[in-house]
Design an enzyme around this catalytic site. Structure first.
Site, short mmCIF file in Angstrom:
data_model
loop_
_atom_site.label_atom_id
_atom_site.label_comp_id
_atom_site.label_asym_id
_atom_site.label_seq_id
_atom_site.Cartn_x
_atom_site.Cartn_y
_atom_site.Cartn_z
N SER A 1 35.01 6.24 57.46
CA SER A 1 34.86 7.65 57.67
C SER A 1 33.50 8.21 57.01
O SER A 1 33.39 9.17 57.38
CB SER A 1 36.14 8.45 57.36
OG SER A 1 36.34 8.20 56.01
N LYS B 1 32.62 14.08 59.29
CA LYS B 1 32.73 15.49 59.34
C LYS B 1 31.86 16.39 60.36
O LYS B 1 32.24 17.56 60.78
CB LYS B 1 32.53 15.88 58.06
CG LYS B 1 33.69 15.65 57.03
CD LYS B 1 35.05 16.45 57.20
CE LYS B 1 36.24 16.30 56.39
NZ LYS B 1 37.23 17.22 56.56
#
Length: 335
Positions: A320, A59
């Site tokens: 992720s 992110k």
């Protein structure tokens, strides 16, 4: 907002621009190959370790790409974001690097570690009750109006998408150095920013690659949207260990890209995700949060078997994020 004008959607050129912006700021995370995983799956398997990115997840890439492009005369008012944790930390860290104030709206049931780390980057955290039906977007909109701040959405923004797409560039470049091309890429999806960005980055360099989204069971709005040809929503707001993957519906900006460049998906149960978290730790010595392990979980559970033959192929899954509470992690690796 109505239908997005296709001419306004981010392109591979936007991803290239984000790569230049992030150079020397974001970590170029390793693409890990483990023989034990190759042997188990009968393929050449690579894991993109965004668990080693700044703030512990992918992110940061999109957040920095977006925040760094806020005009100088608007920076003093700061930024506002809403997130269950990883985007929160990414925005908080980006704002700190750029000397800006950040206010983050987070659910009160988000992992404590994510809330603490967001505050640790200097952000103000505003908690809300998602199980009770409070609307995080409305809260964030109010804060934007109060402060005159800039909203930094978690996925539905061209600059966010482009920033996440730098992962796709790195995957293609690192495989190219090995004389390989990605045959199959599995990307975890919630709102779809990561998948949209990676598909732009990958397809511009390896157009023959097939991409698949991976989601938790009962939170497979992207898969169902692919099948329907239009955006559909989940029935539930909570109820999976994948706290990072509970967006209600695909994004308005992300879905057109994912529909065109991906168009196919798979899902995994919480039990399968827990097994993947455990496998990553025990066999690969990697710490991955449940949402970050969804792609690996789908591969280990054979979810692609009825869709595509991966044997002998070059397969990539994205790890992720690695921001998992100690208590949750201990429970999952204990089995």
């Amino acid at each position: 907002m109505g239908l997005i004008d296709q001419k306004l959607l981010p392109t591979a050129a936007d991803v290239d621009g984000a790569a230049a912006r992030l150079k020397g700021v974001a970590v170029r995370t390793p693409l890990i190959n483990a023989p034990v995983l190759d042997e188990r799956l009968g393929a050449r398997v690579f894991l993109k370790a965004e668990i080693l990115q700044r703030t512990g997840s992918f992110k940061f890439r999109g957040a920095y790409n977006r925040v760094s492009q806020i005009p100088a005369d608007k920076r003093s008012a700061g930024v506002v974001a809403y997130s269950s944790g990883n985007h929160a930390q990414g925005v908080a860290a980006a704002a700190k690097l750029l000397g800006m104030r950040a206010t983050i709206v987070m659910p009160n049931d988000a992992p404590k570690a994510k809330i603490a780390r967001t505050r640790g980057y200097g952000a103000e955290v505003v908690l809300y009750d998602r199980a009770g039906g409070e609307d995080r977007v409305s809260i964030a909109d109010r804060l934007v109006k109060e402060h005159g701040a800039t909203m930094v959405p978690p996925f539905d923004d061209p600059m966010i998408i482009a920033g996440q797409g730098t992962i796709g560039i790195e995957i293609a470049e690192d495989l190219d150095r090995l004389g390989l091309k990605p045959d199959i890429v599995v990307v975890g999806v919630s709102g779809g920013g990561l998948a949209a960005g990676i598909s732009l980055g990958i397809k511009s360099r390896a157009p023959a690659a097939r991409l698949f989204t991976a989601e938790p069971e009962d939170f497979d709005d992207t898969l169902r949207s692919f099948l329907r040809g239009e955006r559909v929503a989940n029935d539930k707001a909570t109820g999976t260990i994948c706290d990072a993957l509970m967006s209600n519906t695909p994004g308005e900006w992300t879905f057109p890209i994912n529909k065109e460049l991906i168009g196919q998906g798979i899902s995994a149960s919480d039990e399968e995700v827990g097994a993947a978290v455990r496998y990553a730790f025990m066999e690969l010595k990697l710490v991955v949060e449940p949402g970050g392990a969804i792609g690996l979980a789908a591969l280990l559970a054979g979810k692609l078997d009825n869709v595509v033959d991966i044997r002998g192929k070059t397969v990539v899954a994205i790890l992720s994020g690695g921001n998992v509470d100690v208590e949750m992690f201990a429970k999952l690796i204990a089995g």
